[in-house]
Design a protein around this motif. Structure first.
Motif, mmCIF file in Angstrom:
data_model
loop_
_atom_site.group_PDB
_atom_site.id
_atom_site.type_symbol
_atom_site.label_atom_id
_atom_site.label_comp_id
_atom_site.label_asym_id
_atom_site.label_seq_id
_atom_site.Cartn_x
_atom_site.Cartn_y
_atom_site.Cartn_z
ATOM 1 N N TRP A 71 45.390 36.062 34.505
ATOM 2 C CA TRP A 71 44.875 36.749 35.534
ATOM 3 C C TRP A 71 43.840 35.966 35.922
ATOM 4 O O TRP A 71 43.283 35.350 36.066
ATOM 5 C CB TRP A 71 44.464 38.227 35.214
ATOM 6 N N PRO A 111 43.270 42.795 31.110
ATOM 7 C CA PRO A 111 42.380 41.764 32.288
ATOM 8 C C PRO A 111 40.613 42.088 32.804
ATOM 9 O O PRO A 111 41.361 43.498 33.084
ATOM 10 C CB PRO A 111 42.843 41.107 33.256
ATOM 11 N N VAL A 124 42.924 40.600 40.480
ATOM 12 C CA VAL A 124 42.116 41.477 40.217
ATOM 13 C C VAL A 124 40.829 41.551 40.488
ATOM 14 O O VAL A 124 40.291 40.952 40.981
ATOM 15 C CB VAL A 124 41.710 41.593 37.923
ATOM 16 N N THR A 143 40.041 36.583 40.054
ATOM 17 C CA THR A 143 39.341 37.290 40.289
ATOM 18 C C THR A 143 40.332 36.725 41.200
ATOM 19 O O THR A 143 40.049 35.485 42.385
ATOM 20 C CB THR A 143 37.939 37.662 40.170
ATOM 21 N N ARG A 145 38.310 43.951 35.173
ATOM 22 C CA ARG A 145 37.885 44.113 36.731
ATOM 23 C C ARG A 145 37.241 42.605 36.928
ATOM 24 O O ARG A 145 35.935 42.988 36.866
ATOM 25 C CB ARG A 145 37.533 45.450 37.307
ATOM 26 N N LEU A 203 41.125 35.485 32.068
ATOM 27 C CA LEU A 203 40.884 35.692 33.288
ATOM 28 C C LEU A 203 40.229 34.635 34.144
ATOM 29 O O LEU A 203 38.774 33.699 33.607
ATOM 30 C CB LEU A 203 39.968 37.444 33.540
#
Length: 444
Positions: free
Chosen positions: A394, A232, A444, A396, A234, A374
């Protein structure tokens, strides 16, 4: 476009001259062809004398942008670039060479369609070409078409529209109906490369001066897949930002106008990228960006990225097209999720909101290549989940994912609009909630 007038000029433009023609042993056409069309043998001989070619197509191997390829280029001055039995045989032989040598296929059509002088024997070549293309597709080899002027009839409906990626030259006539068989009141602008791009049938219109470089990028991207699942990316939000304290804060962060969007993530991740455009069903969604990008190590990843808008049915279909193409070519896929949800206005319903979402769910569920997703902003219900990789999602820190938007949930629960914040808190939609619930693998 004088540099693309003939079949060999088109080949020379994209290869720079690095081309070897495949051998043929057909001999002169005899007996006026398969249906005895009066004068056909003479017309065929005159076309050969005028063009220096023995058929309407030139096939061979070459190198484009450092990538070895098989090329199939049409000669329009030879009986209108029409498809006859010999045309089909040459194109079929070219596809066989591509499969035997594991080479991508580049088609440079300039054709008016099937050859009338051969009747139904000519029309059957469309099935033959479609079958060869299907075999090449099943072999995991990419096919790219560069649509020249004109590309109409069966040539457009097989070798052109049937390719994985369709590029077109500016102003080229592109359409199933050629200029002599359209309705008398037809708008000629509807049959242009630009119109086909606007309606989702062509991926890009490329000027001749840029064609070799663009085609070379596409070929390098489609033939050098990355290995294994994509890590994934950043998060691009402000570093050190503490987790959202409430659901309503998480929603506010995701909706902040300065929060990083898909374009920023794509720019940060890829050194080079090319995008497909459209769903091949008449629609384009600018809020869904799909294509192939090169990682710093030189390998390719496919991507489908929502841009923060309500996703249209065309967007879901384009993403499904991307996932299936990447799956055939063994290219891992990265999806970036950011949408308040699927568009649900009357136009979206008429365009097939439900079926298009179902098709994307099916494409993701059946993909054999690794998928990574993501969540970079809003995760609005099924319109966002359709793009999510099962088991490899994933998030943020400036995102949220919810079964339904807080405002819509409050409305369904017959709560006052000002209670949507409380509803957001109860939905457990923050990134850390998603992690606790097992919805995402990490923040992340």
């Amino acid at each position: 476009m004088s540099d693309l007038t003939t079949a060999r000029e088109a080949i020379a433009l994209v290869t720079g001259g690095d081309f070897t023609e495949l051998p043929t042993d057909e001999g002169p056409l005899k007996d006026d062809g398969p249906i005895g069309w009066p004068g056909y043998s003479e017309s065929h001989a005159r076309a050969s004398a005028r063009t220096g070619e023995t058929e309407s197509v030139v096939c061979g191997t070459g190198v484009v942008g450092g990538v070895p390829v098989v090329l199939i280029s049409f000669e329009f001055q030879f009986l209108g670039g029409s498809l006859g039995e010999r045309t089909g045989a040459r194109a079929a032989a070219a596809h066989a060479v591509a499969r035997a040598r594991r080479l991508p296929v580049v088609v440079l059509p300039a054709t008016g369609g099937s050859r009338m002088h051969e009747g139904m024997r000519a029309l059957l070549q469309l099935q033959r070409l479609a079958g060869e293309s299907a075999l090449t597709r099943a072999a995991g080899l990419p096919q790219i078409a560069v649509l020249r002027d004109p590309t109409t009839g069966g040539g457009w409906a097989t070798l052109g529209a049937g390719s994985d990626v369709a590029l077109a030259l500016p102003g080229a006539q592109v359409g199933f109906a050629g200029s002599r068989v359209r309705p008398p009141d037809a708008d000629p602008a509807a049959y242009t490369a630009e119109a086909q791009l606007a309606h989702g049938h062509v991926d890009a219109v490329v000027p001749p001066a840029e064609l070799r470089e663009t085609l070379g990028r596409w070929l390098s991207l489609l033939t050098r897949p990355a290995e294994g699942p994509v890590p994934p990316p950043r998060g691009l939000g402000a570093p050190g930002t503490p987790p959202a304290e409430s659901g309503r804060e998480a929603v506010a962060r995701a909706r902040h106008p300065e929060r990083p969007r898909a374009a920023a993530y794509l720019d940060a991740l890829f050194t080079v990228r090319e995008e497909i455009s459209g769903d091949r069903c008449g629609g384009v969604d600018p809020g869904m960006r799909c294509g192939f990008g090169r990682l710093p190590d030189g390998r390719t990843v496919a991507y489908a990225a929502q841009c923060g808008t309500a996703t249209l049915p065309a967007g879901f279909r384009t993403a499904a097209r991307l996932v299936r193409l990447a799956d055939r070519l063994a290219v891992p896929v990265l999806t970036l999720i950011d949408t308040p949800g699927a568009a649900n206005d009357p136009a979206a319903e008429h365009a097939g909101a439900g079926p298009s979402i179902a098709d994307l769910f099916a494409a993701v569920a059946s993909a054999r290549v690794p998928l990574t997703s993501l969540l970079i902003g809003e995760g609005g219900s099924g319109g966002a989940l359709a793009l999510a990789a099962p088991g490899n999602l994933w998030a943020t820190s400036d995102s949220y994912f919810s079964v339904i938007a807080p405002e819509a949930a409050a409305s369904i629960l017959k709560r006052a609009p000002e209670e949507s914040g409380t509803t957001a808190d109860q939905l457990r939609l923050r990134p850390q909630d998603l992690l606790d619930l097992g919805v995402v693998r990490g923040v992340v």
